[in-house]
Every structure is written in structure tokens, then in C-alpha cells.
Design a protein around this motif. Sequence first.
Motif, PDB file in Angstrom:
ATOM      1  N   UNK A 290       0.895  -1.032  -0.005  1.00 41.01           N
ATOM      2  CA  UNK A 290      -0.019   0.014  -0.111  1.00 41.01           C
ATOM      3  C   UNK A 290       0.836   1.210  -0.086  1.00 41.01           C
ATOM      4  N   UNK A 291       1.896   1.339   0.657  1.00 41.48           N
ATOM      5  CA  UNK A 291       2.781   2.281   0.791  1.00 41.48           C
ATOM      6  C   UNK A 291       3.461   2.618  -0.649  1.00 41.48           C
TER       7      UNK A 291
ATOM      8  N   UNK B  38      -6.095  -1.097  -5.029  1.00 40.72           N
ATOM      9  CA  UNK B  38      -5.681  -1.266  -3.753  1.00 40.72           C
ATOM     10  C   UNK B  38      -6.167  -2.546  -3.043  1.00 40.72           C
ATOM     11  N   UNK B  39      -7.381  -2.763  -3.116  1.00 41.40           N
ATOM     12  CA  UNK B  39      -8.018  -3.892  -2.517  1.00 41.40           C
ATOM     13  C   UNK B  39      -7.615  -5.282  -2.911  1.00 41.40           C
ATOM     14  N   UNK B  40      -7.007  -5.349  -4.528  1.00 40.51           N
ATOM     15  CA  UNK B  40      -6.359  -6.339  -4.969  1.00 40.51           C
ATOM     16  C   UNK B  40      -4.982  -6.688  -4.312  1.00 40.51           C
ATOM     17  N   UNK B  41      -4.181  -5.617  -4.251  1.00 37.48           N
ATOM     18  CA  UNK B  41      -2.913  -5.874  -3.653  1.00 37.48           C
ATOM     19  C   UNK B  41      -2.992  -6.248  -2.246  1.00 37.48           C
ATOM     20  N   UNK B  42      -4.031  -5.603  -1.467  1.00 34.50           N
ATOM     21  CA  UNK B  42      -4.133  -5.760  -0.119  1.00 34.50           C
ATOM     22  C   UNK B  42      -4.474  -7.365   0.065  1.00 34.50           C
TER      23      UNK B  42
ATOM     24  N   UNK C 136       0.479 -24.318   0.535  1.00 32.57           N
ATOM     25  CA  UNK C 136      -0.933 -24.502  -0.142  1.00 32.57           C
ATOM     26  C   UNK C 136      -1.146 -23.436  -1.155  1.00 32.57           C
ATOM     27  N   UNK C 137      -2.199 -23.499  -1.871  1.00 29.42           N
ATOM     28  CA  UNK C 137      -2.532 -22.716  -2.977  1.00 29.42           C
ATOM     29  C   UNK C 137      -3.891 -21.864  -2.561  1.00 29.42           C
ATOM     30  N   UNK C 138      -3.943 -20.848  -2.573  1.00 31.95           N
ATOM     31  CA  UNK C 138      -5.117 -19.781  -2.220  1.00 31.95           C
ATOM     32  C   UNK C 138      -5.454 -19.104  -3.462  1.00 31.95           C
ATOM     33  N   UNK C 139      -6.413 -19.063  -3.981  1.00 28.07           N
ATOM     34  CA  UNK C 139      -6.705 -18.255  -5.116  1.00 28.07           C
ATOM     35  C   UNK C 139      -7.884 -17.429  -4.808  1.00 28.07           C
ATOM     36  N   UNK C 140      -7.939 -16.022  -5.295  1.00 27.07           N
ATOM     37  CA  UNK C 140      -8.931 -15.266  -4.807  1.00 27.07           C
ATOM     38  C   UNK C 140      -9.903 -14.580  -5.985  1.00 27.07           C
ATOM     39  N   UNK C 141     -10.853 -14.295  -6.107  1.00 29.30           N
ATOM     40  CA  UNK C 141     -11.724 -13.738  -7.053  1.00 29.30           C
ATOM     41  C   UNK C 141     -11.309 -12.369  -7.404  1.00 29.30           C
ATOM     42  N   UNK C 142     -11.874 -11.934  -8.674  1.00 32.30           N
ATOM     43  CA  UNK C 142     -11.760 -10.498  -8.773  1.00 32.30           C
ATOM     44  C   UNK C 142     -12.523  -9.540  -7.834  1.00 32.30           C
ATOM     45  N   UNK C 143     -11.935  -8.523  -7.628  1.00 33.50           N
ATOM     46  CA  UNK C 143     -12.513  -7.579  -6.618  1.00 33.50           C
ATOM     47  C   UNK C 143     -13.962  -7.233  -6.892  1.00 33.50           C
TER      48      UNK C 143
ATOM     49  N   UNK D 192       2.124 -11.227  -4.650  1.00 26.97           N
ATOM     50  CA  UNK D 192       1.912 -11.289  -5.983  1.00 26.97           C
ATOM     51  C   UNK D 192       0.637 -10.751  -6.708  1.00 26.97           C
ATOM     52  N   UNK D 193       0.505  -9.954  -7.696  1.00 27.94           N
ATOM     53  CA  UNK D 193      -0.810  -9.409  -8.035  1.00 27.94           C
ATOM     54  C   UNK D 193      -0.930  -8.876  -9.347  1.00 27.94           C
ATOM     55  N   UNK D 194      -1.907  -8.931  -9.928  1.00 29.54           N
ATOM     56  CA  UNK D 194      -2.121  -8.497 -11.373  1.00 29.54           C
ATOM     57  C   UNK D 194      -2.817  -7.096 -11.258  1.00 29.54           C
TER      58      UNK D 194
END
Length: 411
Positions: A222-223, A307-311, A325-332, A404-406
Amino acid sequence: MRLDVNALGVFYRIAREGAGLAAGRLTRMTGVETRVGVTKLNFMRGEEIRRDFEDGSEKVGVRVKLTGGLDGHSIVVFERESAFRIVETLLSESSDEFDQMTQSATTEVGHIMNSGFIDGWADVLETVIDVSTPEFVAGASAEPFFADIEEAPGDDDLALLFQSQIEAVGTEIGFSHYLFPRQETMARLLEQLRTNEGIEYNKLDGFDRMAEQGAEEVAKTATTLTGIETNVEIRRLNFVSLETIPETVSNETLVGVAFEFDGTPSGYLLFLFDEESAYEIADAMIPMGLDENEGFGEMGKSAIMELGNIMASGFLDGWANVLDTAIDHSTPEFIHDIGAAAVDPVIIQLGENQDFAFVFDTVVTADGREFDCDIYAIPDESDLERALNDLDVDRIDETPTTAKFEEVENS
């Protein structure tokens, strides 16, 4: 000491029942209508408990020692002004000093409240709990309340703490109840109430440390993104009823993002800002700033989603690395709603499979200013139990948390 969701659920219901008994007794004693606020089972480190008390305000309390079916200490804590209002109700005269009469009245009220809470435990556990003579305490720090209590945790120790709030309707009277059970008592009760093998207590401590590492990663990213020095701090891990989560949300316009994450564990992640804070953050993220005539607008929405995606990546990648393990998250999913309506959709979906949730209380500070931002990391309880049983606690400090983020596409 091992615990499971069923045992914690029973503890929660006992604490809630005790709060109801205490509220009823306060109403009968003062004639003031009361209601039970949010009841929480907090997993808190000692330094956070002490920080709660060191906000610069004077507090008074009434504490008792418990023996028998439940060993430990029970403390009812009032803000100083709330205590005076209760005394005024009882004695029909105002005061701003604790003389012998006002101290006696406060002690009597606190003792009745403590007894209500403890009777709730005794009723459900079908046991006898003895309560000592009440002791009046006062001060502007935690020391007068907890310093000489053996059950109170050290700064770095994670303790199971029961907190309930009761509010007097139509007044500014309110107080909190703290129950410090002796560890041996809690271990015995957990053994009686568990319905499965459960998890070792130190694994939950490890989960809390994982969240702290995730928060550090969130702060760094975030910084970097906003150019504003940011700090994200995990205050405590709460075990709460899903239905009470909307009660904890500020009743104002909120802006944020929500994610569903899949893997081990799965669940939901929400970041909620008050509208003013969201505007300031989005304005800082956009080189030309937001157009004052458009208000928040599409550019602000895109910035907050990014910002939310990065957080989210900061939290979840750290968890996945430690848990191997692997944890995937949805689009915000963008949120712009008032109060409880911002969290209701997530609560409804979770409520199909569980009654309780682990929720992190979090504070975000940016450029020296504490933003009104809540982070709700709510894992599926069965997934969390499996993940923690497999957790190697030694990996927590050894494994880097690299987010890591897109880029988020503007929708």
C-alpha cells in the motif's frame, strides 16, 4: 490444550446468556432499559489488552475472583462518566467524585453485573461457581485492573478473553465485561465440549502470527502504490456469531472491496473504508488526483479496487506460503453502501454452512492518520481447522510473504 468450533460456540452462547442475565439485573436495579451489545471471544495478546485501557480516559471497575466450576477473575469496567450516571440513577443525586457512598453504589452495581455473567456460566455448565467479595478498582491504565491477576497474559502471550457489552437504551451508560479464566479450567472445559479432535491452541497462535505477517505485506504494498507511509496492524482475532457481524459495522456510507478465496482455507475477505478515507486514498493513488466535480466516480472506484487487490494478495499469498498450499481469490467486487448492507451479502452466503466466524480486528494508519478501515478475513471454519492441523508453526517466521498481484481491469 485443544479446541474446536463446537466448544468455542458453546462458550460464546454461555457468554451471551450471561450478558442477558446481567442486563436484566441492571434494568431491575436502575429502572433503565438495557440491551446486550456484541459478545466476543477474543484471542488477544497482553499488549493489546493493555492498549485498550490506555486511551487517556479514566475507568472504574469491579472485579471478583472465581473458584469452583470456573477458576479465574471476572471484571466489569465502566468509563468513569458512565459510572457516575449509574450512581446518579441509583442515588437520585449527581456526583463527580468517588466518595464512600458513590464507590459503594458502583461496587454494588458491578457485583450484580458480575454475578449475572457468572450465573450464566454456572447454569449452562450445571456447576457451582463461587464469587469472592467484590473489589473496586480505578485508573487510566490496565495496571490497577490486571497487574496482579495471574491469568492476565504477558505482552506477547495470546489469551482467550471473553468480552461482552451492555448498553443502557437512550443514555450514554455502557460498560464492558472481561473474563480471565485460568488455563487449566479452560483446558478441562474444552476437553468436555469438543466434538472432534480439534486443533492445538498453539496452532491458533500461529494463525494469528500469519495474519500479522500478511498485514505487514499489505502495508508495504500500500505504501508503494499510494506513496503514503502506511501501517496495517492486527489487534485481535475474534470468534463471533455471524449474525452479530453487521452490528459491528459503522452505520455510515462505506466504500470497499470484497473477495471470495478458494483453497486451504477458503472463505471471504473484505476491506471497508469510510467514504472520506476512501476518497483521500484514491486521490493519492491517481497522479492527477480525482476530479472534485465528479466525486468518487469511476477513477476512484478503479483505484480502490486496485488497492484492494494488492491488499488481498498480501494477506492470502502469505498464508499460502506458510501453509504450503494454494489460495486463489476472485476478482474484486466493489462495495459502496451504507452500514450493515455492505456486509450482508457475504454473511448470507457464509450462513448457509456455519454459525460462527473468525474475524480479524485491524487498524490501518496512513501518514500518521488512523483511517476508518475494517478488514474482515473470514475463513470457512472447517477448512481453517484442516489447514491449522497441518500447520508447521516453525515455518511462520522462516517463510517469506511475497505478494504477487495483477492489474485490475476497470469494470
